[in-house]
Design an enzyme around this catalytic site. Structure first.
Site, mmCIF file in Angstrom:
data_model
loop_
_atom_site.group_PDB
_atom_site.id
_atom_site.type_symbol
_atom_site.label_atom_id
_atom_site.label_comp_id
_atom_site.label_asym_id
_atom_site.label_seq_id
_atom_site.Cartn_x
_atom_site.Cartn_y
_atom_site.Cartn_z
ATOM 1 N N TYR A 154 22.053 19.032 59.060
ATOM 2 C CA TYR A 154 21.170 18.817 60.222
ATOM 3 C C TYR A 154 22.014 18.559 61.461
ATOM 4 C CZ TYR A 154 16.840 18.452 57.500
ATOM 5 O OH TYR A 154 15.760 18.717 56.704
ATOM 6 N N GLU A 155 21.596 19.152 62.588
ATOM 7 C CA GLU A 155 22.356 19.013 63.829
ATOM 8 C C GLU A 155 21.508 18.521 64.994
ATOM 9 O OE1 GLU A 155 24.600 22.609 64.488
ATOM 10 O OE2 GLU A 155 25.374 22.644 62.430
ATOM 11 N N HIS A 156 20.186 18.442 64.785
ATOM 12 C CA HIS A 156 19.266 17.969 65.830
ATOM 13 C C HIS A 156 18.287 16.983 65.192
ATOM 14 C CE1 HIS A 156 20.804 21.266 68.292
ATOM 15 N NE2 HIS A 156 20.622 22.046 67.229
#
Length: 305
Positions: A154-156
């Protein structure tokens, strides 16, 4: 005899206490681990296209499973769907590549940067609801595809670091306890918001996370060998006790590239006993150059073991 038994007991206790202070001595890192993300860009790459060296532990990471509806427009609170190239990376093809190569394991990566044309957000309604949904949906996917582990990418985020830590930590714990997965990794990079979430997870659940796929290619294009080594040492300190892997992006768009000295940096890490493995983003892009750097990475790792 009693005094001899007492001596042996004391020796065992002292040895245990000594080793407990140095986790790395209890589980020496595998220095021949090679990992590669595959399937996110729909470039018709198959597992069988990628060269596999018999002297490495090889992990393919299917990219991505995302908790969004199949149209990619709405989050589904932990109910995961498959968003990788299933035409070329099917359950049968997973079984085939594992059957032909005893050193290959296949995992799936969660989240990623985007879904359809927007960001892929981590967006749980609550810890309990998200974990319950995630355990059920991922167990189904993992068993269908005969997979071995998960990677968290996950990046956001639309949740605070503590919520992220509890959701992901409980997910990994439950899947491991249920015997669904053998390994779990995380894939952070040097961004304040990203790091705040992953470091919260690491502080609470680092003991059940097997590898740190740190995205060193998210640093600036043109990174030098010395800068890369500084970054590596900094992130090894951040994820203290973790197996931090070296990495590059095969399209050359960021970080330290093979042309500019990536393998020189890895050789230096190897000589220092710090090379826990290498991963590449991604097989989809590497297809264009004939997987030349996959071959070079694995040759280096095999020689290190």
């Amino acid at each position: 005899m009693a005094s001899r038994n007492l001596f042996i007991a004391l020796f065992i206790l002292q040895s245990f206490l000594f080793l407990s202070q140095f986790p790395a001595l209890r589980a020496a890192p595998s220095s021949n681990l090679f990992r590669e993300y595959i399937g996110a860009e729909f470039k018709n790459v198959r597992f069988s296209d990628v060269p596999i060296h018999s002297g490495v532990d090889f992990h393919f990471l299917l990219s991505f499973a995302i908790d969004y509806d199949t149209s990619g427009t709405s989050p589904t609170d932990g109910k995961f769907n498959v968003f990788w190239d299933t035409d070329n990376l099917s359950p049968d093809q997973v079984s085939s590549i594992k059957g032909q190569n005893s050193n290959v394991k296949v995992g799936l990566s969660l989240g990623g940067d985007s879904v359809q044309s927007g960001n892929a957000y981590f967006n749980p309604s609550s810890v309990s609801a998200w974990v319950s949904n995630a355990v059920a949906s991922l167990t189904s996917i993992i068993q269908k595809y005969n997979l071995d582990g998960i990677d968290i990418d996950y990046e956001h985020f639309k949740a605070d670091p503590d919520t992220f830590a509890n959701c992901i930590g409980q997910l990994i714990s439950t899947l491991k306890k249920n015997g669904v997965i053998q390994f779990a990794s995380i894939a952070p990079f040097a961004d304040d918001d990203v790091q705040s979430h992953y470091l919260a997870l690491w502080r609470k659940y680092g003991h059940i996370i097997d590898y740190v796929n740190f995205q060193f290619y998210a640093y600036d294009q043109g990174t030098t060998v010395s800068q890369f080594l500084d970054y590596f040492n900094k992130q090894t300190s951040n994820y203290d006790g973790g197996k931090v892997l070296a990495s590059f992006i095969s399209d050359g768009s960021g970080g330290l590239t093979p042309e500019n000295g990536f393998f020189k940096a890895c050789s230096r890490l190897k000589s220092q006993g710090k090379l826990n493995g290498i991963f590449i983003w991604s097989a989809d892009d590497s297809k264009a150059n004939g997987f030349r750097y996959e071959k070079q990475s694995q040759a280096l790792l095999a020689s290190a073991h």
